[in-house]
Design a protein around this motif. Sequence first.
Motif, PDB file in Angstrom:
ATOM      1  N   VAL A  76       0.855  -1.189   0.000  1.00  0.00           N
ATOM      2  CA  VAL A  76       0.000   0.000   0.000  1.00  0.00           C
ATOM      3  C   VAL A  76       0.887   1.234   0.000  1.00  0.00           C
ATOM      4  N   SER A  77       0.585   2.167  -0.891  1.00  0.00           N
ATOM      5  CA  SER A  77       1.447   3.329  -1.066  1.00  0.00           C
ATOM      6  C   SER A  77       0.682   4.646  -0.993  1.00  0.00           C
ATOM      7  N   ASP A  78       1.332   5.634  -0.416  1.00  0.00           N
ATOM      8  CA  ASP A  78       0.797   7.000  -0.409  1.00  0.00           C
ATOM      9  C   ASP A  78       1.561   7.865  -1.426  1.00  0.00           C
ATOM     10  N   PHE A  79       2.134   7.210  -2.422  1.00  0.00           N
ATOM     11  CA  PHE A  79       2.975   7.881  -3.424  1.00  0.00           C
ATOM     12  C   PHE A  79       2.284   9.107  -4.019  1.00  0.00           C
ATOM     13  N   GLU A  80       0.998   8.960  -4.337  1.00  0.00           N
ATOM     14  CA  GLU A  80       0.286  10.080  -4.974  1.00  0.00           C
ATOM     15  C   GLU A  80       0.023  11.231  -4.007  1.00  0.00           C
ATOM     16  N   PHE A  81       0.109  10.982  -2.704  1.00  0.00           N
ATOM     17  CA  PHE A  81      -0.075  12.064  -1.731  1.00  0.00           C
ATOM     18  C   PHE A  81       1.019  13.133  -1.912  1.00  0.00           C
ATOM     19  N   HIS A  82       2.147  12.702  -2.470  1.00  0.00           N
ATOM     20  CA  HIS A  82       3.312  13.586  -2.557  1.00  0.00           C
ATOM     21  C   HIS A  82       3.560  14.092  -3.981  1.00  0.00           C
ATOM     22  N   GLN A  83       2.587  13.868  -4.874  1.00  0.00           N
ATOM     23  CA  GLN A  83       2.706  14.328  -6.255  1.00  0.00           C
ATOM     24  C   GLN A  83       1.985  15.676  -6.415  1.00  0.00           C
ATOM     25  N   PRO A  84       2.406  16.450  -7.422  1.00  0.00           N
ATOM     26  CA  PRO A  84       1.700  17.726  -7.682  1.00  0.00           C
ATOM     27  C   PRO A  84       0.225  17.455  -7.998  1.00  0.00           C
ATOM     28  N   ARG A  85      -0.633  18.381  -7.597  1.00  0.00           N
ATOM     29  CA  ARG A  85      -2.074  18.250  -7.866  1.00  0.00           C
ATOM     30  C   ARG A  85      -2.465  19.162  -9.021  1.00  0.00           C
ATOM     31  N   PRO A  86      -3.410  18.753  -9.859  1.00  0.00           N
ATOM     32  CA  PRO A  86      -4.019  17.426  -9.851  1.00  0.00           C
ATOM     33  C   PRO A  86      -3.031  16.371 -10.317  1.00  0.00           C
ATOM     34  N   SER A  87      -3.166  15.162  -9.774  1.00  0.00           N
ATOM     35  CA  SER A  87      -2.242  14.083 -10.082  1.00  0.00           C
ATOM     36  C   SER A  87      -2.823  13.231 -11.212  1.00  0.00           C
ATOM     37  N   TYR A  88      -2.225  13.335 -12.391  1.00  0.00           N
ATOM     38  CA  TYR A  88      -2.682  12.555 -13.538  1.00  0.00           C
ATOM     39  C   TYR A  88      -1.920  11.236 -13.597  1.00  0.00           C
ATOM     40  N   THR A  89      -2.605  10.189 -14.022  1.00  0.00           N
ATOM     41  CA  THR A  89      -2.022   8.854 -14.051  1.00  0.00           C
ATOM     42  C   THR A  89      -0.735   8.819 -14.867  1.00  0.00           C
ATOM     43  N   VAL A  90      -0.707   9.500 -15.994  1.00  0.00           N
ATOM     44  CA  VAL A  90       0.480   9.482 -16.846  1.00  0.00           C
ATOM     45  C   VAL A  90       1.698  10.037 -16.104  1.00  0.00           C
ATOM     46  N   HIS A  91       1.480  11.078 -15.289  1.00  0.00           N
ATOM     47  CA  HIS A  91       2.583  11.672 -14.519  1.00  0.00           C
ATOM     48  C   HIS A  91       2.980  10.783 -13.349  1.00  0.00           C
ATOM     49  N   THR A  92       1.986  10.160 -12.714  1.00  0.00           N
ATOM     50  CA  THR A  92       2.276   9.259 -11.593  1.00  0.00           C
ATOM     51  C   THR A  92       3.140   8.085 -12.055  1.00  0.00           C
ATOM     52  N   LEU A  93       2.770   7.488 -13.187  1.00  0.00           N
ATOM     53  CA  LEU A  93       3.554   6.355 -13.699  1.00  0.00           C
ATOM     54  C   LEU A  93       4.962   6.779 -14.080  1.00  0.00           C
ATOM     55  N   GLN A  94       5.077   7.951 -14.655  1.00  0.00           N
ATOM     56  CA  GLN A  94       6.393   8.481 -15.018  1.00  0.00           C
ATOM     57  C   GLN A  94       7.256   8.647 -13.749  1.00  0.00           C
ATOM     58  N   ALA A  95       6.664   9.203 -12.696  1.00  0.00           N
ATOM     59  CA  ALA A  95       7.383   9.408 -11.429  1.00  0.00           C
ATOM     60  C   ALA A  95       7.740   8.074 -10.765  1.00  0.00           C
ATOM     61  N   LEU A  96       6.832   7.095 -10.852  1.00  0.00           N
ATOM     62  CA  LEU A  96       7.110   5.767 -10.294  1.00  0.00           C
ATOM     63  C   LEU A  96       8.300   5.116 -10.994  1.00  0.00           C
ATOM     64  N   LYS A  97       8.352   5.243 -12.312  1.00  0.00           N
ATOM     65  CA  LYS A  97       9.449   4.638 -13.071  1.00  0.00           C
ATOM     66  C   LYS A  97      10.785   5.283 -12.729  1.00  0.00           C
ATOM     67  N   ARG A  98      10.744   6.590 -12.449  1.00  0.00           N
ATOM     68  CA  ARG A  98      11.983   7.270 -12.026  1.00  0.00           C
ATOM     69  C   ARG A  98      12.408   6.812 -10.633  1.00  0.00           C
ATOM     70  N   ALA A  99      11.431   6.679  -9.729  1.00  0.00           N
ATOM     71  CA  ALA A  99      11.726   6.328  -8.332  1.00  0.00           C
ATOM     72  C   ALA A  99      12.095   4.858  -8.160  1.00  0.00           C
ATOM     73  N   TYR A 100      11.520   3.987  -8.996  1.00  0.00           N
ATOM     74  CA  TYR A 100      11.735   2.535  -8.861  1.00  0.00           C
ATOM     75  C   TYR A 100      12.086   1.932 -10.225  1.00  0.00           C
ATOM     76  N   PRO A 101      13.289   2.263 -10.748  1.00  0.00           N
ATOM     77  CA  PRO A 101      13.653   1.811 -12.095  1.00  0.00           C
ATOM     78  C   PRO A 101      13.817   0.294 -12.218  1.00  0.00           C
ATOM     79  N   GLU A 102      13.908  -0.398 -11.089  1.00  0.00           N
ATOM     80  CA  GLU A 102      14.071  -1.854 -11.118  1.00  0.00           C
ATOM     81  C   GLU A 102      12.775  -2.594 -11.408  1.00  0.00           C
ATOM     82  N   ASN A 103      11.656  -1.875 -11.421  1.00  0.00           N
ATOM     83  CA  ASN A 103      10.355  -2.510 -11.631  1.00  0.00           C
ATOM     84  C   ASN A 103       9.800  -2.245 -13.030  1.00  0.00           C
TER      85      ASN A 103
END
Length: 195
Positions: A76-103
């Motif tokens: 369970v993650s609060d990752f989107e709590f710390h993203q700029p608002r409004p948080s769009y899925t395309v930006h969230t996935l981009q940020a996730l890939k930067r933060a967790y490049p091993e996945n």
Amino acid sequence: MDTLPRKVGIFGGSFNPIHIGHLALANYLCEFGGLDAVWFLVTPQNPLKQHDDLLDDHCRLELARLATQGYEKFYVSDFEFHQPRPSYTVHTLQALKRAYPENEFHLIIGSDNWKVFNLWFNPQRLIAENKLIIYPRPGFDVNTEELPPQVRLVKAPLLDVSSTFIREGLRQGKDIRFFLPPAVYERIKQENWYL
């Protein structure tokens, strides 16, 4: 050492509250759908929208953590709590890939959302840059022959349970304990949430 990326499903939502339908789907995707893990991304309340029945962000996060404890493939993650608002899925996935490049991330959406996917923010880029998993929802069939190569439909069991149904049941004083993980049901009753 295994150098293959972990296949992680991204399951975003308000989870207001999380229920057995969410968990059964995520469980299916881990055990039968080829994913190594499913991350539940609890979405924060949009400050521009009024949701009278939306439980506080951190309360919904707590319920999701209670629901998923003990199963190592769920996170369970609060990752989107710390993203700029409004948080769009395309930006969230981009940020996730930067933060967790091993996945290797796979966005999980219902067939109801797939029907209106063209209305999402930047849907072409979402498909071009990401893998998507569609799960069936009653009344929303998907033509698999028209799916792009990076989008796949899974034959997950149909569990037509919604958070709206859960909230209504709680408000009406119904004993709906079997629609919720026991720890979630107990916490909701303890705090008198959704009444």
